[in-house]
Write a protein that holds these residues in place. Structure first.
Motif, PDB file in Angstrom:
ATOM      1  N   ASP A  36       0.820  -1.213   0.000  1.00 19.28           N
ATOM      2  CA  ASP A  36       0.000   0.000   0.000  1.00 19.28           C
ATOM      3  C   ASP A  36       0.852   1.261   0.000  1.00 19.28           C
ATOM      4  OD1 ASP A  36      -2.455  -1.306  -0.052  1.00 19.28           O
ATOM      5  OD2 ASP A  36      -2.537  -1.461   2.135  1.00 19.28           O
ATOM      6  N   GLY A  39       4.466   1.598  -4.972  1.00 18.20           N
ATOM      7  CA  GLY A  39       4.005   1.056  -6.231  1.00 18.20           C
ATOM      8  C   GLY A  39       5.118   0.283  -6.920  1.00 18.20           C
ATOM      9  N   HIS A 154      -1.548   3.800  -5.627  1.00 20.77           N
ATOM     10  CA  HIS A 154      -1.631   3.180  -6.948  1.00 20.77           C
ATOM     11  C   HIS A 154      -2.883   2.316  -6.991  1.00 20.77           C
ATOM     12  CE1 HIS A 154      -0.222  -0.709  -5.293  1.00 20.77           C
ATOM     13  NE2 HIS A 154       0.548   0.043  -4.533  1.00 20.77           N
ATOM     14  N   PRO A 155      -3.356   1.953  -8.169  1.00 19.24           N
ATOM     15  CA  PRO A 155      -4.563   1.124  -8.263  1.00 19.24           C
ATOM     16  C   PRO A 155      -4.411  -0.168  -7.465  1.00 19.24           C
ATOM     17  CG  PRO A 155      -3.988   1.997 -10.412  1.00 19.24           C
ATOM     18  CD  PRO A 155      -2.855   2.355  -9.502  1.00 19.24           C
ATOM     19  N   GLY A 156      -5.415  -0.474  -6.673  1.00 25.75           N
ATOM     20  CA  GLY A 156      -5.370  -1.663  -5.836  1.00 25.75           C
ATOM     21  C   GLY A 156      -4.826  -1.419  -4.446  1.00 25.75           C
ATOM     22  N   GLU A 197      -4.821   9.403  -6.758  1.00 24.72           N
ATOM     23  CA  GLU A 197      -6.111   8.718  -6.768  1.00 24.72           C
ATOM     24  C   GLU A 197      -6.964   9.089  -7.980  1.00 24.72           C
ATOM     25  OE1 GLU A 197      -6.750   7.932  -1.974  1.00 24.72           O
ATOM     26  OE2 GLU A 197      -8.190   9.160  -3.061  1.00 24.72           O
ATOM     27  N   GLY A 198      -6.632  10.205  -8.631  1.00 28.74           N
ATOM     28  CA  GLY A 198      -7.297  10.555  -9.872  1.00 28.74           C
ATOM     29  C   GLY A 198      -8.504  11.451  -9.745  1.00 28.74           C
TER      30      GLY A 198
END
Length: 237
Positions: A36, A39, A154-156, A197-198
């Motif tokens: 977490d 990345g 990062h994603p996930g 997170e975007g």
């Protein structure tokens, strides 16, 4: 291993020393952070705004790595600092911090770091929160009087609650930061969340975090020994 046998380099371009960079990621960063909190190798790619500082042996074996995301006109972040498991206790971390002080003096204003709050993070084989705080205290760091939740990097990945924000630069009698402007800090947090997170951080946890920052005109930077006085903020409120 003597200090003279070590070298320190700053990588500032994507194609600079790719083998050394990958070795530093695998041998130093990967064993030091959870999934977490780290990345893939692409997340530490050097650039004009990201300096990757690596301490290595004469044979090119990485011993310590620091990644600084620079904003010369605002708040910069020491995104990662770690020493390989085999190199701990040899002064590599102190060597990195001394080197980083020169990098930051030339290229950064305020530099922050996000570290585990020992009240919310137990010791593990790869992470010792109290020892890390003592390390930064020896370097003169101060702690901001606000809790922090690290965004999902990062994603996930999941957000990491129970974090502290440290001021690493400027420090010392001549230029120590006593407070950080609340509006500037809140905007830095917002942009940090958006970058990784975007989207704008509008969920309840993020709103509580930003409200805590904005409730005063400035956020005090205390001596690091006062870290227990920082009120906690978790994902549940």
């Amino acid at each position: 291993m003597t200090a003279e046998a070590l070298t320190t380099v700053d990588l500032t371009a994507p194609d600079e020393a790719p083998q050394l960079l990958r070795a530093a990621f695998d041998a130093v960063l990967r064993p030091s952070f959870t999934g977490d909190e780290l990345g893939g190798p692409e997340t530490i790619e050097p650039s004009e705004r990201r300096v990757v500082s690596i301490v290595s042996t004469a044979a090119g074996e990485p011993m310590g790595v620091a990644v600084t995301d620079l904003d010369p006109d605002g708040i910069s972040l020491l995104a990662n600092l770690a020493v390989s498991p085999a190199s701990r206790g040899l002064g590599v971390g102190a060597r990195l911090m001394s080197h980083l002080a020169e990098v930051w003096a030339a290229r950064a204003g305020v530099v922050l770091a996000e570290v585990h709050d020992p009240r919310g993070h137990a010791d593990t084989p790869s992470e010792h929160p109290l020892a890390r705080l003592r390390f930064y205290e020896r370097a003169g760091a101060r702690v901001l009087d606000t809790p922090f939740v690290q965004p999902a990097l990062h994603p996930g990945a999941a957000r990491v609650p129970d974090m502290l924000l440290l001021v690493l630069h400027p420090v010392g009698p001549a230029g120590a930061v006593d407070a950080v402007d609340s509006a500037e800090l809140a905007e830095w947090i917002r942009r940090y969340y958006v970058a990784v997170e975007g989207t704008d951080p509008t969920d309840p946890t993020a709103r509580r975090l930003l409200a805590r920052v904005r409730e005063r005109e400035s956020v005090p930077a205390w001596p690091l020994a006062r870290w227990r006085d920082v009120a906690r903020l978790t994902l549940d409120g």
